[in-house]
Design a protein around this motif. Sequence first.
Motif, PDB file in Angstrom:
ATOM      1  N   ALA A   1      53.347  36.585  75.672  1.00 18.88           N
ATOM      2  CA  ALA A   1      54.208  35.528  76.204  1.00 18.88           C
ATOM      3  C   ALA A   1      55.500  36.079  76.806  1.00 18.88           C
ATOM      4  O   ALA A   1      56.119  35.433  77.648  1.00 18.88           O
ATOM      5  CB  ALA A   1      54.528  34.504  75.114  1.00 18.88           C
ATOM      6  N   SER A   2      55.891  37.272  76.409  1.00 22.66           N
ATOM      7  CA  SER A   2      57.115  37.865  76.958  1.00 22.66           C
ATOM      8  C   SER A   2      56.888  38.435  78.361  1.00 22.66           C
ATOM      9  O   SER A   2      57.850  38.779  79.051  1.00 22.66           O
ATOM     10  CB  SER A   2      57.641  38.961  76.032  1.00 22.66           C
ATOM     11  OG  SER A   2      56.704  40.023  75.943  1.00 22.66           O
ATOM     12  N   GLU A   3      55.647  38.515  78.793  1.00 16.92           N
ATOM     13  CA  GLU A   3      55.328  38.999  80.142  1.00 16.92           C
ATOM     14  C   GLU A   3      55.828  37.964  81.150  1.00 16.92           C
ATOM     15  O   GLU A   3      55.445  36.795  81.078  1.00 16.92           O
ATOM     16  CB  GLU A   3      53.812  39.183  80.271  1.00 16.92           C
ATOM     17  CG  GLU A   3      53.293  39.415  81.663  1.00 16.92           C
ATOM     18  CD  GLU A   3      53.805  40.693  82.286  1.00 16.92           C
ATOM     19  OE1 GLU A   3      54.358  40.609  83.398  1.00 16.92           O
ATOM     20  OE2 GLU A   3      53.659  41.762  81.667  1.00 16.92           O
ATOM     21  N   PRO A   4      56.697  38.363  82.068  1.00 13.49           N
ATOM     22  CA  PRO A   4      57.251  37.388  83.008  1.00 13.49           C
ATOM     23  C   PRO A   4      56.226  36.806  83.997  1.00 13.49           C
ATOM     24  O   PRO A   4      56.378  35.690  84.450  1.00 13.49           O
ATOM     25  CB  PRO A   4      58.343  38.157  83.757  1.00 13.49           C
ATOM     26  CG  PRO A   4      58.162  39.584  83.422  1.00 13.49           C
ATOM     27  CD  PRO A   4      57.293  39.677  82.214  1.00 13.49           C
ATOM     28  N   ASP A   5      55.173  37.554  84.281  1.00 18.28           N
ATOM     29  CA  ASP A   5      54.141  37.086  85.205  1.00 18.28           C
ATOM     30  C   ASP A   5      53.037  36.395  84.402  1.00 18.28           C
ATOM     31  O   ASP A   5      52.298  37.039  83.652  1.00 18.28           O
ATOM     32  CB  ASP A   5      53.588  38.278  85.995  1.00 18.28           C
ATOM     33  CG  ASP A   5      52.577  37.881  87.050  1.00 18.28           C
ATOM     34  OD1 ASP A   5      51.764  36.965  86.811  1.00 18.28           O
ATOM     35  OD2 ASP A   5      52.592  38.506  88.122  1.00 18.28           O
ATOM     36  N   HIS A   6      52.929  35.086  84.581  1.00 19.79           N
ATOM     37  CA  HIS A   6      51.977  34.276  83.807  1.00 19.79           C
ATOM     38  C   HIS A   6      50.542  34.796  83.970  1.00 19.79           C
ATOM     39  O   HIS A   6      49.823  34.952  82.978  1.00 19.79           O
ATOM     40  CB  HIS A   6      52.081  32.811  84.257  1.00 19.79           C
ATOM     41  CG  HIS A   6      51.226  31.884  83.477  1.00 19.79           C
ATOM     42  ND1 HIS A   6      51.642  31.321  82.297  1.00 19.79           N
ATOM     43  CD2 HIS A   6      49.970  31.425  83.693  1.00 19.79           C
ATOM     44  CE1 HIS A   6      50.690  30.540  81.823  1.00 19.79           C
ATOM     45  NE2 HIS A   6      49.663  30.589  82.648  1.00 19.79           N
ATOM     46  N   ALA A   7      50.138  35.061  85.189  1.00 24.21           N
ATOM     47  CA  ALA A   7      48.776  35.532  85.443  1.00 24.21           C
ATOM     48  C   ALA A   7      48.513  36.878  84.769  1.00 24.21           C
ATOM     49  O   ALA A   7      47.417  37.113  84.243  1.00 24.21           O
ATOM     50  CB  ALA A   7      48.523  35.628  86.946  1.00 24.21           C
ATOM     51  N   GLU A   8      49.513  37.745  84.779  1.00 20.51           N
ATOM     52  CA  GLU A   8      49.383  39.049  84.103  1.00 20.51           C
ATOM     53  C   GLU A   8      49.211  38.857  82.598  1.00 20.51           C
ATOM     54  O   GLU A   8      48.451  39.581  81.955  1.00 20.51           O
ATOM     55  CB  GLU A   8      50.602  39.922  84.379  1.00 20.51           C
ATOM     56  CG  GLU A   8      50.653  40.490  85.769  1.00 20.51           C
ATOM     57  CD  GLU A   8      49.683  41.636  85.966  1.00 20.51           C
ATOM     58  OE1 GLU A   8      49.462  42.424  85.027  1.00 20.51           O
ATOM     59  OE2 GLU A   8      49.139  41.723  87.072  1.00 20.51           O
ATOM     60  N   ALA A   9      49.932  37.916  82.044  1.00 18.69           N
ATOM     61  CA  ALA A   9      49.820  37.643  80.606  1.00 18.69           C
ATOM     62  C   ALA A   9      48.413  37.178  80.259  1.00 18.69           C
ATOM     63  O   ALA A   9      47.798  37.676  79.304  1.00 18.69           O
ATOM     64  CB  ALA A   9      50.858  36.601  80.180  1.00 18.69           C
ATOM     65  N   VAL A  10      47.885  36.249  81.029  1.00 15.48           N
ATOM     66  CA  VAL A  10      46.537  35.731  80.780  1.00 15.48           C
ATOM     67  C   VAL A  10      45.511  36.854  80.918  1.00 15.48           C
ATOM     68  O   VAL A  10      44.628  37.011  80.070  1.00 15.48           O
ATOM     69  CB  VAL A  10      46.215  34.553  81.733  1.00 15.48           C
ATOM     70  CG1 VAL A  10      44.757  34.144  81.626  1.00 15.48           C
ATOM     71  CG2 VAL A  10      47.126  33.368  81.436  1.00 15.48           C
ATOM     72  N   THR A  11      45.644  37.645  81.964  1.00 16.59           N
ATOM     73  CA  THR A  11      44.726  38.766  82.173  1.00 16.59           C
ATOM     74  C   THR A  11      44.841  39.777  81.036  1.00 16.59           C
ATOM     75  O   THR A  11      43.826  40.306  80.562  1.00 16.59           O
ATOM     76  CB  THR A  11      45.006  39.446  83.529  1.00 16.59           C
ATOM     77  OG1 THR A  11      44.784  38.484  84.564  1.00 16.59           O
ATOM     78  CG2 THR A  11      44.119  40.650  83.745  1.00 16.59           C
ATOM     79  N   GLY A  12      46.050  40.036  80.582  1.00 17.56           N
ATOM     80  CA  GLY A  12      46.258  40.968  79.476  1.00 17.56           C
ATOM     81  C   GLY A  12      45.580  40.514  78.200  1.00 17.56           C
ATOM     82  O   GLY A  12      44.972  41.310  77.475  1.00 17.56           O
ATOM     83  N   ILE A  13      45.666  39.226  77.921  1.00 20.19           N
ATOM     84  CA  ILE A  13      45.021  38.674  76.717  1.00 20.19           C
ATOM     85  C   ILE A  13      43.506  38.781  76.850  1.00 20.19           C
ATOM     86  O   ILE A  13      42.825  39.242  75.926  1.00 20.19           O
ATOM     87  CB  ILE A  13      45.451  37.219  76.480  1.00 20.19           C
ATOM     88  CG1 ILE A  13      46.945  37.145  76.195  1.00 20.19           C
ATOM     89  CG2 ILE A  13      44.654  36.595  75.341  1.00 20.19           C
ATOM     90  CD1 ILE A  13      47.537  35.754  76.345  1.00 20.19           C
TER      91      ILE A  13
END
Length: 64
Positions: free
Chosen positions: A10-22
């Motif tokens: 959730a601390s990832e500023p880029d929402h799409a990057e966060a979803v991809t990371g998960i």
Amino acid sequence: MANDIARYFASEPDHAEAVTGIATHLRRFWEPRMRAALITHWRDSGGTDLHELAREAVAKLAEG
């Protein structure tokens, strides 16, 4: 556990990057039975108990 991973990303500023990371984490480190159970839970209940980012990541996993 998926919610813990989502809170981390959730601390990832880029929402799409966060979803991809998960989604990437779930693919790499969760065994197939665990992923399948999570996807089934998401399909059956809509994942209402999942963090928003986790819900989106599971949807991404379910797509293939």
